[in-house]
Design an enzyme around this catalytic site. Sequence first.
Site, mmCIF file in Angstrom:
data_model
loop_
_atom_site.group_PDB
_atom_site.id
_atom_site.type_symbol
_atom_site.label_atom_id
_atom_site.label_comp_id
_atom_site.label_asym_id
_atom_site.label_seq_id
_atom_site.Cartn_x
_atom_site.Cartn_y
_atom_site.Cartn_z
ATOM 1 N N TYR A 54 0.839 -1.199 0.000
ATOM 2 C CA TYR A 54 0.000 0.000 0.000
ATOM 3 C C TYR A 54 0.875 1.251 0.000
ATOM 4 O O TYR A 54 1.516 1.578 0.996
ATOM 5 C CB TYR A 54 -0.909 0.035 1.230
ATOM 6 C CG TYR A 54 -1.913 -1.091 1.339
ATOM 7 C CD1 TYR A 54 -2.252 -1.869 0.247
ATOM 8 C CD2 TYR A 54 -2.532 -1.373 2.544
ATOM 9 C CE1 TYR A 54 -3.164 -2.902 0.350
ATOM 10 C CE2 TYR A 54 -3.451 -2.403 2.660
ATOM 11 C CZ TYR A 54 -3.763 -3.168 1.561
ATOM 12 O OH TYR A 54 -4.668 -4.192 1.678
ATOM 13 N N SER A 200 -13.364 -4.850 2.445
ATOM 14 C CA SER A 200 -14.382 -4.166 1.629
ATOM 15 C C SER A 200 -15.795 -4.570 2.018
ATOM 16 O O SER A 200 -16.638 -4.850 1.154
ATOM 17 C CB SER A 200 -14.147 -4.432 0.134
ATOM 18 O OG SER A 200 -12.919 -3.896 -0.281
ATOM 19 N N PRO A 201 -16.126 -4.592 3.318
ATOM 20 C CA PRO A 201 -17.459 -5.022 3.735
ATOM 21 C C PRO A 201 -18.558 -4.018 3.397
ATOM 22 O O PRO A 201 -19.735 -4.366 3.468
ATOM 23 C CB PRO A 201 -17.312 -5.179 5.257
ATOM 24 C CG PRO A 201 -16.239 -4.211 5.621
ATOM 25 C CD PRO A 201 -15.275 -4.248 4.479
ATOM 26 N N ARG A 204 -16.659 -1.667 -1.318
ATOM 27 C CA ARG A 204 -15.722 -0.709 -1.911
ATOM 28 C C ARG A 204 -16.316 0.699 -1.979
ATOM 29 O O ARG A 204 -16.132 1.429 -2.958
ATOM 30 C CB ARG A 204 -15.260 -1.187 -3.295
ATOM 31 C CG ARG A 204 -14.486 -2.502 -3.227
ATOM 32 C CD ARG A 204 -13.805 -2.842 -4.522
ATOM 33 N NE ARG A 204 -13.080 -4.107 -4.422
ATOM 34 C CZ ARG A 204 -11.836 -4.250 -3.957
ATOM 35 N NH1 ARG A 204 -11.188 -3.174 -3.538
ATOM 36 N NH2 ARG A 204 -11.247 -5.425 -3.904
ATOM 37 N N GLY A 205 -17.023 1.043 -0.918
ATOM 38 C CA GLY A 205 -17.621 2.377 -0.831
ATOM 39 C C GLY A 205 -18.942 2.516 -1.553
ATOM 40 O O GLY A 205 -19.562 3.592 -1.504
ATOM 41 N N PHE A 206 -19.418 1.447 -2.199
ATOM 42 C CA PHE A 206 -20.702 1.521 -2.884
ATOM 43 C C PHE A 206 -21.822 1.835 -1.898
ATOM 44 O O PHE A 206 -22.776 2.551 -2.231
ATOM 45 C CB PHE A 206 -20.985 0.197 -3.602
ATOM 46 C CG PHE A 206 -22.290 0.178 -4.344
ATOM 47 C CD1 PHE A 206 -22.439 0.875 -5.529
ATOM 48 C CD2 PHE A 206 -23.370 -0.545 -3.854
ATOM 49 C CE1 PHE A 206 -23.656 0.859 -6.207
ATOM 50 C CE2 PHE A 206 -24.580 -0.575 -4.523
ATOM 51 C CZ PHE A 206 -24.724 0.135 -5.711
#
Length: 327
Positions: A54, A200-201, A204-206
Amino acid sequence: MKKRRLGEFEVSEIGLGYMSMSFGYGPADEDESERALLRALDVGYTFLDTASVYGLGHNEQLIGRVLKDRRSEFVLASKCGITVTEDGGRAVDCSPANVRKTCEQSLRNLDTEVIDLYYLHRRDFNVPIEESVGALGELMGEGKIRAIGLSEMSSSTIRRAHAERAVTAVQSEYSLWTREPENKVIDTCAELGIGFVPFSPVARGFLSERLSAETDFSEMDMRANMPRFQGEEYQHNLALREELAAIAADNHCSLAQLGLAWVLEQYQIHVPIPGTRHVAYVEENAAASGLEISAADLKRAGDILSPATVKGARYHPSMEISLDPED
């Protein structure tokens, strides 16, 4: 925040993923990232997740610089194995030599004497998993790491690794719209006494009110190449999200909190790690711990947004080279 067991560790039932502070979702504000790190500890996060790749060390260095004086307050996880090639592409190298080299650099970046949980970031198909895990075992014996983890690996790989050295946690993408681990991985973890860490629970920001039909993902945002966030597929998925909004409103919570509550309710071995770089979302996600949402509402949410209803693949084909699919 409530607690859960993750192998030998007792951690907050919601952890914090740091990737977006250095990579993946466009440029971050360094000052806001620092505030988010400190605020996370203040509101009860005790499980923090990073990786060597990262920001090519930036993410680990950020944690080491900002949280050095509070190191005793959290369980620290990092990952090794994904490397950057000369042309800027990605490769996987979980050879014993690279596992050791990366761990020693991560210890310097993090400014710590030990990493609590150290993952193989992806499966290296050129190296037997037993050799890679064996290298982690050597690092444990030397006191450089405390526990072993695996990321995005199949149930058969997990079994082979665990037979070589006890695995504490397995990390995979898991959310309302990504449920591949339900195939075999989660059951395997439960059988073997391994904790499961969904990344990503919140999709992914959706599941964030920040995204809309007009959102333009920059070239530095990995979602620009993810089919679920593109064209007609994205518009279809946004319509599903609108249906979820009514459930969230009925329960006086945000969409992200609804998504986290759904993940937490599935299995007690889950410790999700939503990623963010904003203080407001650090606080919002923490508040999902302890939310009381009826089983009926959670089931309805799972029916509305699911692999059966969502359109678009999880990854662009170019990003699938390191995945370890089930047999």
